[in-house]
Design an enzyme around this catalytic site. Structure first.
Site, PDB file in Angstrom:
ATOM      1  N   GLU A 368      -3.011   0.255  -8.181  1.00  0.00           N
ATOM      2  CA  GLU A 368      -3.981  -0.443  -9.061  1.00  0.00           C
ATOM      3  C   GLU A 368      -5.173   0.550  -9.499  1.00  0.00           C
ATOM      4  O   GLU A 368      -5.231   0.436 -10.684  1.00  0.00           O
ATOM      5  CB  GLU A 368      -4.710  -1.450  -8.423  1.00  0.00           C
ATOM      6  CG  GLU A 368      -3.721  -2.804  -7.861  1.00  0.00           C
ATOM      7  CD  GLU A 368      -3.074  -3.359  -8.991  1.00  0.00           C
ATOM      8  OE1 GLU A 368      -3.420  -3.117 -10.287  1.00  0.00           O
ATOM      9  OE2 GLU A 368      -2.136  -4.088  -8.693  1.00  0.00           O
ATOM     10  N   HIS A 456       7.331  -5.204 -15.129  1.00  0.00           N
ATOM     11  CA  HIS A 456       7.698  -4.838 -13.654  1.00  0.00           C
ATOM     12  C   HIS A 456       9.089  -4.756 -13.327  1.00  0.00           C
ATOM     13  O   HIS A 456       9.335  -4.288 -12.217  1.00  0.00           O
ATOM     14  CB  HIS A 456       7.077  -6.135 -12.852  1.00  0.00           C
ATOM     15  CG  HIS A 456       5.522  -6.378 -12.971  1.00  0.00           C
ATOM     16  ND1 HIS A 456       5.218  -6.984 -14.063  1.00  0.00           N
ATOM     17  CD2 HIS A 456       4.544  -5.972 -12.326  1.00  0.00           C
ATOM     18  CE1 HIS A 456       3.780  -7.070 -13.899  1.00  0.00           C
ATOM     19  NE2 HIS A 456       3.423  -6.471 -12.972  1.00  0.00           N
TER      20      HIS A 456
END
Length: 555
Positions: A368, A456
């Site tokens: 992140e 993803h």
């Protein structure tokens, strides 16, 4: 002579006339290094940007704005610019100018090769129509509570070929899982109303694979005294934590690392949260039932990620300006995801299934944080192949953070989120040696349609490349984990080691990727990075080419 490289489709090269862009080295003050290069140069550099625009033959309506500057050890300078046209932002118009130590431009990497010009900057479509179209697009993407509070912004959209006058609208709401916030950027043709592009600005790690279920908190004064506490984490064992002494005890604020703070959202999905405090500077008990345990993992992950970027990549925080993000834990209830929000400069973690498996593992924290680094540098668009590269960049550096931490309880591996048990069967979220092992559609190899996958899953191509470049093909056991990495044609790839692979990827990201870079552009960028670092004919550069060939990305 210098060259212009387009970072999009297959990195087409155009040559310009010798001497057209020889500039004096006025962009950087003497002594600037990579460690401080992320700071945007002062307003005095506007003249240098104007000179650069003129030297590149840009039109009179175009201006360049310095976004990021990197200076190599040999004096080479890579200056990343955003572009405007008639005062309007040009999305997909970014470029990187590369100068040698003497200040002469040697090459330019551009997000688009198209000339930036439109017939008129007066739209035929009213802003209200673009607003309505954007909200409809968000609703079609199953956004609940879709709302565009701000008026659409007039821009030039140049990311898909011929530049067009467009509106950019950001629609907020909640994503289809019913809990992840949504900020959907929608680009609408300002003359026809046709949707040109949409991409999510809330960047999560799980990709909405489950259906379960802010603003930065204030920081203390920089003069607040630092302290060192101990934490019992869920995933990394007993760890040391830099904290801040307060009048009543200690707060979970790391003044050593840019004021990094960890806050408790108390299972809410909005609000600032509350900075964690403790009387004796001993945090958590290693069990998910203790409210502080997730905070320990998040704070430790933030510290390890900061140290990785500073000590390994010589980057001083996400924007290279010494500022740290806020880590927010206990988001929602049983929320099986984590996400980066560039606007609020926050990392947010859910507590996982049954609130027992918080997504605060080391590699998730690194993942992140790295979304923020990508935003501050290449700003890879979060859709298509560039979106896959964005997601893979976070996976690659998340993996690197875990290895660099050298934590006995969370050993380095090429598995993403192997401890958070997001599927309830003990399997990791992603596999870098063979991404398709996830059984969810991650791509092992490039194909013409890979950009149509969710980011993803299209990220698998770059993840596989990174593993092959680091460790090579075939079966092997590394740090107690068995891997068996194939190549598309059965060729053998010999790895160069993870440390070199990480340096090459970071160099490519910060110096040669642009917002529109696709997989063939990434191949060119990493070859240039390897040449810069180790030589054009080095074993490392040859390994880069072999690893890309192994995932079917070829010239």
């Amino acid at each position: 002579m210098f060259s212009i490289t387009t970072a999009g489709s297959r990195a087409r090269r155009l040559a310009l006339v010798s001497g057209a862009a020889v500039l004096t080295g006025t962009l950087l003050a003497a002594g600037t290094t990579a460690a401080s290069a992320g700071a945007v140069p002062a307003a005095a550099e506007a003249g240098a940007a104007a000179a650069t625009a003129a030297s590149l033959g840009l039109g009179g309506e175009e201006q360049l704005i310095v976004k990021d500057v990197i200076k190599d050890a040999d004096g080479t300078v890579h200056t990343r610019y955003e572009r405007t046209y008639a005062g309007l932002p040009v999305l997909g118009g970014d470029l990187v100018v590369h100068r040698n130590a003497g200040g002469a431009v040697t090459s330019v990497t551009k997000a688009t090769e198209a000339d930036i010009k439109v017939a008129s900057v007066t739209p035929k479509l009213a802003p209200a129509a673009a607003h309505s179209a954007a909200v409809q697009a968000a609703e079609a993407a199953n956004t609940t509570g879709a709302s565009a509070g701000d008026s659409p912004r007039k821009v030039i959209w140049a990311a898909d070929g011929k530049p067009v006058l467009a509106y950019e609208t950001v629609v907020t709401g909640v994503q289809r899982d019913g809990v992840t916030p949504s900020r959907l950027r929608v680009i609408t043709d300002a003359d026809t109303g046709r949707k040109l592009h949409e991409a999510q600005l809330i960047l999560d790690i799980a990709g909405g694979i489950t259906a379960k279920s802010g603003a930065a908190a204030a920081k203390p004064s920089a003069a607040a005294p630092a302290a060192v506490g101990t934490g019992a984490s869920q995933y990394s064992g007993s760890v040391s934590l830099n904290t801040t002494k307060t009048s009543s005890g200690f707060s979970l604020v790391d003044s050593v690392r840019g004021g990094s703070s960890t806050v408790d959202l108390k299972h809410k999905t909005s609000g600032n949260g509350t900075v964690f405090t403790d009387a004796d500077n001993k945090w958590g008990n290693g069990l998910p039932g203790n409210n502080q345990t997730a905070a320990v993992d998040a704070a430790y992950g933030a510290a390890q990620t900061w140290d990785f970027y500073k000590n390994v990549l010589h980057r001083n925080g996400i924007k290279n300006d010494g500022r740290a993000p806020v880590s927010r834990v206990h988001y929602g209830s049983a929320y099986q995801n984590a996400f980066w929000d560039d606007q609020s400069f926050t990392i947010t973690y859910g507590d996982g299934a049954g609130n027992q498996h918080a997504l605060t593992q080391l590699d998730v924290a690194g993942h992140e944080f790295s979304h923020g680094v990508t935003s501050a540098t290449a700003d890879l668009q979060y859709s298509g192949e560039s979106g896959g590269l964005n997601e893979a960049t976070s996976d690659i550096f998340g993996t690197a953070v875990e290895w660099n931490a050298n934590n006995a309880q969370d050993k380095g591996d090429y598995l993403l989120g192997e401890k958070i048990d997001i599927f309830g069967n003990g399997k990791p979220l992603r596999y870098q040696d063979k991404p398709s092992k996830d059984g969810r559609g991650s791509a092992d190899y490039w194909s013409a349609g890979v950009g149509n996958l969710d980011v993803h899953y299209s990220s698998g191509v770059a993840n596989h490349f990174f593993y092959l470049l680091s460790e090579g093909s075939g079966a092997k056991d590394i740090n107690g984990v068995h891997y068996d990495s194939p190549t598309v044609d059965g060729s053998t790839v010999t790895g160069i080691g993870r440390d070199k692979a990480v340096q090459i990827w970071y160099k490519a990201l910060t110096a040669y990727f642009t917002s529109t870079t696709d997989y063939h552009g990434a191949r060119e960028a990493t070859l240039k990075a390897a040449a810069d670092l180790y030589g054009a004919n080095s074993a490392e550069a040859k390994a880069v080419a072999a690893a890309w060939a192994g995932v079917n990305v070829k010239p």
